[in-house]
Structures are given as structure tokens and as C-alpha cells.
Design a protein around this motif. Structure first.
Motif, PDB file in Angstrom:
ATOM      1  N   ARG A 136      32.261 -41.069 -23.253  1.00  0.00           N
ATOM      2  CA  ARG A 136      33.188 -41.462 -22.183  1.00  0.00           C
ATOM      3  C   ARG A 136      32.579 -42.590 -21.353  1.00  0.00           C
ATOM      4  NH1 ARG A 136      37.282 -39.342 -24.856  1.00  0.00           N
ATOM      5  NH2 ARG A 136      37.394 -37.079 -24.779  1.00  0.00           N
ATOM      6  N   ASP A 137      31.986 -43.528 -22.056  1.00  0.00           N
ATOM      7  CA  ASP A 137      31.351 -44.694 -21.450  1.00  0.00           C
ATOM      8  C   ASP A 137      31.779 -45.894 -22.281  1.00  0.00           C
ATOM      9  OD1 ASP A 137      29.631 -46.840 -20.841  1.00  0.00           O
ATOM     10  OD2 ASP A 137      27.955 -45.514 -20.372  1.00  0.00           O
ATOM     11  N   ALA A 138      32.664 -46.725 -21.716  1.00  0.00           N
ATOM     12  CA  ALA A 138      33.202 -47.845 -22.480  1.00  0.00           C
ATOM     13  C   ALA A 138      32.138 -48.861 -22.859  1.00  0.00           C
ATOM     14  CB  ALA A 138      34.312 -48.530 -21.683  1.00  0.00           C
ATOM     15  N   ASN A 139      30.946 -48.757 -22.254  1.00  0.00           N
ATOM     16  CA  ASN A 139      29.870 -49.680 -22.595  1.00  0.00           C
ATOM     17  C   ASN A 139      28.959 -49.130 -23.687  1.00  0.00           C
ATOM     18  OD1 ASN A 139      30.894 -51.386 -20.682  1.00  0.00           O
ATOM     19  ND2 ASN A 139      29.456 -50.795 -19.086  1.00  0.00           N
ATOM     20  N   ILE A 140      29.300 -47.960 -24.225  1.00  0.00           N
ATOM     21  CA  ILE A 140      28.614 -47.419 -25.405  1.00  0.00           C
ATOM     22  C   ILE A 140      29.589 -47.442 -26.571  1.00  0.00           C
ATOM     23  CG2 ILE A 140      27.614 -45.362 -26.486  1.00  0.00           C
ATOM     24  CD1 ILE A 140      26.584 -44.493 -23.811  1.00  0.00           C
ATOM     25  N   SER A 141      29.154 -47.984 -27.685  1.00  0.00           N
ATOM     26  CA  SER A 141      29.997 -47.949 -28.880  1.00  0.00           C
ATOM     27  C   SER A 141      29.132 -47.904 -30.125  1.00  0.00           C
ATOM     28  CB  SER A 141      30.923 -49.171 -28.941  1.00  0.00           C
ATOM     29  OG  SER A 141      30.181 -50.363 -29.105  1.00  0.00           O
ATOM     30  N   LEU A 142      29.642 -47.233 -31.136  1.00  0.00           N
ATOM     31  CA  LEU A 142      29.049 -47.232 -32.468  1.00  0.00           C
ATOM     32  C   LEU A 142      30.124 -47.731 -33.419  1.00  0.00           C
ATOM     33  CD1 LEU A 142      27.403 -44.906 -30.867  1.00  0.00           C
ATOM     34  CD2 LEU A 142      26.758 -44.153 -33.145  1.00  0.00           C
ATOM     35  N   SER A 143      29.807 -48.712 -34.219  1.00  0.00           N
ATOM     36  CA  SER A 143      30.841 -49.327 -35.040  1.00  0.00           C
ATOM     37  C   SER A 143      30.243 -49.910 -36.309  1.00  0.00           C
ATOM     38  CB  SER A 143      31.552 -50.429 -34.251  1.00  0.00           C
ATOM     39  OG  SER A 143      30.633 -51.438 -33.879  1.00  0.00           O
ATOM     40  N   PRO A 144      31.093 -50.130 -37.326  1.00  0.00           N
ATOM     41  CA  PRO A 144      30.614 -50.784 -38.539  1.00  0.00           C
ATOM     42  C   PRO A 144      30.378 -52.268 -38.294  1.00  0.00           C
ATOM     43  CG  PRO A 144      32.975 -50.420 -38.667  1.00  0.00           C
ATOM     44  CD  PRO A 144      32.515 -49.742 -37.412  1.00  0.00           C
ATOM     45  N   THR A 145      29.564 -52.875 -39.133  1.00  0.00           N
ATOM     46  CA  THR A 145      29.226 -54.280 -38.949  1.00  0.00           C
ATOM     47  C   THR A 145      30.113 -55.221 -39.750  1.00  0.00           C
ATOM     48  OG1 THR A 145      27.587 -54.078 -40.708  1.00  0.00           O
ATOM     49  CG2 THR A 145      26.802 -53.799 -38.463  1.00  0.00           C
ATOM     50  N   PRO A 192      34.103 -45.923 -46.622  1.00  0.00           N
ATOM     51  CA  PRO A 192      33.745 -46.755 -45.473  1.00  0.00           C
ATOM     52  C   PRO A 192      34.496 -46.370 -44.205  1.00  0.00           C
ATOM     53  CG  PRO A 192      34.070 -48.125 -47.414  1.00  0.00           C
ATOM     54  CD  PRO A 192      34.514 -46.736 -47.781  1.00  0.00           C
ATOM     55  N   ASN A 193      35.796 -46.077 -44.334  1.00  0.00           N
ATOM     56  CA  ASN A 193      36.569 -45.691 -43.156  1.00  0.00           C
ATOM     57  C   ASN A 193      36.036 -44.411 -42.530  1.00  0.00           C
ATOM     58  OD1 ASN A 193      38.345 -47.834 -43.071  1.00  0.00           O
ATOM     59  ND2 ASN A 193      39.946 -46.796 -44.222  1.00  0.00           N
ATOM     60  N   ALA A 194      35.719 -43.435 -43.374  1.00  0.00           N
ATOM     61  CA  ALA A 194      35.198 -42.166 -42.856  1.00  0.00           C
ATOM     62  C   ALA A 194      33.859 -42.379 -42.156  1.00  0.00           C
ATOM     63  CB  ALA A 194      35.058 -41.159 -43.995  1.00  0.00           C
ATOM     64  N   TYR A 195      33.012 -43.203 -42.749  1.00  0.00           N
ATOM     65  CA  TYR A 195      31.732 -43.554 -42.111  1.00  0.00           C
ATOM     66  C   TYR A 195      31.970 -44.145 -40.720  1.00  0.00           C
ATOM     67  CZ  TYR A 195      27.820 -46.742 -41.089  1.00  0.00           C
ATOM     68  OH  TYR A 195      26.824 -47.443 -40.467  1.00  0.00           O
ATOM     69  N   ALA A 196      32.896 -45.110 -40.653  1.00  0.00           N
ATOM     70  CA  ALA A 196      33.163 -45.777 -39.385  1.00  0.00           C
ATOM     71  C   ALA A 196      33.699 -44.800 -38.341  1.00  0.00           C
ATOM     72  CB  ALA A 196      34.163 -46.915 -39.601  1.00  0.00           C
ATOM     73  N   TYR A 197      34.590 -43.893 -38.748  1.00  0.00           N
ATOM     74  CA  TYR A 197      35.162 -42.951 -37.789  1.00  0.00           C
ATOM     75  C   TYR A 197      34.130 -41.934 -37.304  1.00  0.00           C
ATOM     76  CZ  TYR A 197      39.946 -44.604 -37.928  1.00  0.00           C
ATOM     77  OH  TYR A 197      41.069 -45.367 -37.775  1.00  0.00           O
ATOM     78  N   LEU A 198      33.206 -41.539 -38.143  1.00  0.00           N
ATOM     79  CA  LEU A 198      32.159 -40.624 -37.681  1.00  0.00           C
ATOM     80  C   LEU A 198      31.348 -41.281 -36.562  1.00  0.00           C
ATOM     81  CD1 LEU A 198      30.790 -37.779 -38.528  1.00  0.00           C
ATOM     82  CD2 LEU A 198      28.949 -39.273 -39.315  1.00  0.00           C
ATOM     83  N   LEU A 199      30.970 -42.547 -36.771  1.00  0.00           N
ATOM     84  CA  LEU A 199      30.219 -43.256 -35.737  1.00  0.00           C
ATOM     85  C   LEU A 199      31.050 -43.425 -34.473  1.00  0.00           C
ATOM     86  CD1 LEU A 199      28.317 -46.100 -37.644  1.00  0.00           C
ATOM     87  CD2 LEU A 199      27.526 -43.809 -37.068  1.00  0.00           C
ATOM     88  N   ARG A 200      32.307 -43.845 -34.638  1.00  0.00           N
ATOM     89  CA  ARG A 200      33.161 -44.054 -33.470  1.00  0.00           C
ATOM     90  C   ARG A 200      33.339 -42.767 -32.677  1.00  0.00           C
ATOM     91  NH1 ARG A 200      36.776 -47.234 -37.072  1.00  0.00           N
ATOM     92  NH2 ARG A 200      36.396 -49.434 -36.691  1.00  0.00           N
TER      93      ARG A 200
END
Length: 495
Positions: free
Chosen positions: A94-103, A79-87
């Protein structure tokens, strides 16, 4: 976002469990969600078709970052590796209003798989040892030592490899501060590379060599290490205090679920004391505001301290908002409108917001039917507002730090222009002109992508431009020493 831009959209609540999936499942989920996130951004993000300072970075990273992330799919086994790939893909825009994260529920900021029994903090442009496990006496540096290099590689390159895009965006001072404790922590990211073997620190004029030994640690030790490195808001984030003649208004959160009714009632009850105090501190440290309504919470409190007319007059005028005309973006506004119209209290108190949202949906329909990629809707100037005399007797300090992000930045845009206000503390976070969040679930159910769905093309504050305190108003001490911070702030009023 600012009150005149805010809608009643609620964040998408996802409660999918992250348990029970094997390595192959996480790799497949990462591949599926990465592709879906890229598609959502490519098809709907305004930066693809609207020119702004950060548009070029968006277009470049959309494909280059995707290719890089695909190359790391073979490392995804947890799960951690999955989350870091998305992050990693999200932060690369370089846009603080874009994020990919686990739910799944967010872990504590001091969580880690293992560590080297110490933490670093970002102070005065360097990584400085801020906490050391008192039970360990060998293979650890001492508090105050400054990191020079590891295995012959400069400290900056170590930070770029282990932290940048994985834990935050190191192009921002605020993210430097926030991510610094993790430099020698293993947080389950297989893309960050292994821990260095030997590091050189400087102790004044002396060089010190330390063998880095990774170990497990109690959560209590890691929490203490983090709190010694980064300011953590108090357990009661919303409160009014009267301290040595100063009215200290604490707004350390802008979350939708905070107890705003009780806090605003407290501000109302102490309005006379606040207005008559010798000085007022609006403390926005750690006020992370990610919802569309975040700024409005801070400004509702400000309207009680000053007046609604003064806050209204300080709002931006002649705002131009650019929209990308896609069915998905149109659906976001249609759903927001339906929620507004289904809430009787909102209907009664916010007719202008409902009318504007309805007009936006109609503009989407017209643009899509005409085959237009974009359309613009200006928010007209509010005209002259009679503000009356300033009811606040004393000078005002708006206290900020790197934790002031999202809607907090929009609130500061307004507060800094009020009479007798000075901005103090540390540099805030930053954002781009692509504002107000769309939150989209990714196919696996384990992740989501968030992005700004409109472009504020003529905003005074530029993309990725933080708020920076003026000369003599920057706090250079230890931000985790609350007593020292308060003495310093009192000194700004002559105390």
C-alpha cells in the motif's frame, strides 16, 4: 519529486527478453526474485527503521505478503503469472512508491487473454458497464447497467478478488478507476480466480441476470472498451492550445524521454498569450511521473507561465529528509553523483545539486562508520523571495485525474498554492512519504524492484493522501468524453 529534491539519477534500462522460458523456469525465476526483492526491501527501505504512517504496513506485509506469495508459487507457469506474483507482493505494501514489475516492454493497458465481451468503469462508487461488443447480443449486459453481484457474491468482493493487488491498490480511488475495465477480463493471472458464472445487474429499478461467457476479442475491440472506461492521454501529450479565449497547457506526461525542449520552447513562444488569456488550464490528466525529475518538468513549464521566483517561493521550506544508512543506499547516491560530475552541462548548470548530493554521500559514510541506522539532513529554508506582481491575468484551473501520480502530485503541491489557482477534475493518485526511486534489477533478469530511498518526514501532504478538488470543482461526468470535459471546464470560467 520536487525540484529541490530531484537528482540526476537515470532509470535502470533493462532489455531482457521474456521469451523462451518454460513453466518451471518461470516458477524458479519468481521464487528467486521474490526472495531477492524482500531482501532488498528489508535491508534498505527506510520504513523498516524510520517511523511514518505507512511504516507499520510495510513491516507487516514484508513477511506476511512474502509468505502469501510463496504459497502461490505453484501456480506460476507463464510470464504473465510471474509478473502478477511480483505485482501482488508490491501492491500489498500500500505504498505507491514501491513496485515489483517485469523488465520486458510494457503491454498495452487493454491487453487480455480473453474476456466477457464488455468492460466496466468505476463511476460514482459502483462498477458500471461502459462498453459492449456490438457483435455480441447474448450473454452481455447493456451500457449503463450497474453490477450488483455475481454468483451470490457482492460486486465489491468480486473486485477485491480479481483486481486488488493484482492490477492496482483498490484502497485508492485512482486505482479503482484505472483497473475497473478488467473486472471481467482474463489477463493471464492464475491467482485471480475464475470468471463468475452468472452476474446480476441493475437497470434503473430492474434486476437483470446475465450468464458470463468468456470469449476472445480483437485488440481493436479491447482498446475501444478500455478507452470508453478510462481517460487515455492524446498521442501528442505536450502542447499549448488557445481555445475560445482560454490558454490550455497540456502536460499529459512527465516522462524523461518526452520532448521537453520543444514543449518548453512552445510555452516560451506563447508566454504573452498565456499570461494575457482570460483563463488558463494546466491539464495534468494522465501525467504519470515516476522518475526523480518528474515534478521538475511540470514546474519548469510553470516557471515560464508565472516566474521562476513565484515557483521558488511556493516550494516547501524546512524539509527534513531521513535516510537509512546502508551500503546499498550509499552506492545509489555515489553513482548518481558520478553521473552528475561526468556531465559537463549538468556541472555548469546545477552546482547546488552536486554539492548537496556530495554532502549526502559524506553523511552516509559518517553514519555507516559510526554504526548508525539512520541520519537526517534538513534542507534549509530558502528565505524570503521577492516574487513581484503576478504576471498571469486570468484565473487558473489545474485539471487533474487519477492518472496524476508520482511527480505530478509534487507539482500540484506547488501549483495549488499559486495565486488565483483552483484544483479541478477528479481525485489524483497518492503516494507515501518514502520518496525518490531506487531501481534494482532482480537476479533472474526478468524483474525489478523499485522503492523510495528517503523519508520526507514532515511533508504537508500525508502518506496515501491524494489531491481532491474542492466543492463544485469535481467532474462527475464521463471522463472519456473529451468534448464534455472541455465544456465543463469552460463553465468554471463562466463560459
Amino acid at each position: 519529486m520536487k525540484t529541490l529534491l530531484a537528482t540526476a539519477a537515470s532509470a535502470l534500462a533493462l532489455t531482457v527478453s521474456a521469451g523462451g522460458a518454460g513453466a518451471q523456469d518461470w516458477r524458479a525465476a519468481a521464487e528467486q526474485d521474490l526472495t531477492a526483492a524482500r531482501e532488498a526491501l528489508s535491508q534498505n527501505h527506510p520504513a523498516a527503521v524510520i517511523e511514518a504512517p505507512s511504516s507499520a504496513q510495510f513491516r507487516t506485509w514484508l513477511d506476511e505478503g512474502y509468505a502469501e506469495a510463496q504459497g502461490n508459487l505453484g501456480r506460476i507457469n507463464s510470464p504473465n503469472a510471474y509478473a502478477y506474483l511480483l505485482r501482488g507482493y508490491g501492491y500489498g505494501f500500500r505504498d505507491a512508491n514501491i513496485s515489483l514489475s517485469p523488465t520486458w516492454a510494457g503491454r498495452q493497458p487493454w491487453d487480455a487473454v480473453a474476456w466477457a465481451n464488455f468492460a466496466t468503469a468505476w463511476r460514482d462508487g459502483a462498477y458500471v458497464v461502459s462498453w459492449v461488443n456490438p457483435a455480441v447480443r447474448r450473454n452481455v449486459p447493456q451500457v449503463g447497467w450497474v453490477l450488483d453481484s455475481c454468483d451470490g457474491t457482492p460486486a465489491e468482493e468480486i473486485a477485491q478478488r480479481r483486481l486488488d493487488r493484482w492490477e492496482g491498490d483498490l484502497s485508492l480511488e485512482a486505482h479503482r478507476i484505472e483497473t475497473a475495465p478488467y473486472l471481467f477480463w482474463d489477463r493471464g493471472n492464475p491467482m485471480a480466480g475464475g470468471m463468475p458464472a452468472t452476474c446480476r445487474f441493475t437497470d434503473g429499478r430492474r434486476n437483470r441476470s446475465v450468464n458470463i461467457v468468456t470469449d476472445f476479442a480483437t485488440p481493436e475491440h479491447r482498446e475501444a472498451a478500455y478507452r470508453a472506461s478510462v481517460y487515455v492521454p492524446p498521442s501528442v501529450p505536450l502542447a499549448v492550445e488557445m481555445v475560445d479565449g482560454l490558454a490550455w497547457v497540456n502536460v499529459h506526461t512527465l516522462a524523461d524521454d518526452a520532448d521537453w525542449d520543444a514543449f518548453l520552447a512552445q510555452v516560451d513562444a506563447q508566454q504573452s498569450a498565456i499570461r494575457g488569456a482570460s483563463g488558463v488550464v494546466i491539464d495534468l490528466r494522465g501525467a504519470d511521473g515516476t522518475s526523480a525529475s518528474a515534478a521538475s518538468y511540470a514546474l519548469r513549464a510553470a516557471a515560464r507561465i508565472w516566474t521562476p521566483e513565484m515557483i521558488g517561493a511556493a516550494q516547501p521550506t524546512g524539509v527534513n529528509l531521513g535516510y537509512r544508512a546502508t551500503p546499498a543506499n550509499r552506492e545509489w547516491f555515489a553513482q548518481a553523483l558520478a553521473r552528475m560530475q561526468g556531465d559537463p552541462a549538468f556541472v555548469a548548470n546545477n552546482p547546488a545539486t552536486i554539492a548537496e548530493t556530495q554532502a549526502v554521500v559524506e553523511a552516509f559514510d559518517q553514519a555507516i562508520q559510526a554504526g548508525q541506522q539512520t541520519f537526517t539532513r534538513p534542507i534549509p529554508a530558502m528565505g524570503e523571495i521577492e516574487t513581484g506582481a503576478n504576471p498571469v491575468r486570468g484565473n487558473v484551473v489545474v485539471l487533474v485525474d487519477g492518472g496524476c501520480s508520482g511527480g505530478c502530485l509534487d507539482a500540484v503541491d506547488v501549483l495549488k498554492d499559486l495565486p488565483n489557482v483552483r484544483l479541478a477534475g477528479q481525485t489524483t493518485s497518492a503516494d507515501t512519504l518514502f520518496i525518490e526511486p531506487t531501481i534494482t534489477a532482480l537476479p533472474s533478469g526478468f524483474g525489478r524492484v523499485v522503492y523510495g530511498h528517503k523519508a520526507w518526514t514532515n511533508r504537508e501532504r500525508a502518506s496515501n493522501e491524494p489531491h481532491t478538488p474542492g466543492q463544485g470543482l469535481s467532474y462527475t461526468g464521463d471522463p472519456t468524453d473529451e468534448a464534455a470535459v472541455r465544456v465543463w471546464v469552460a463553465g468554471l470560467f463562466g463560459g
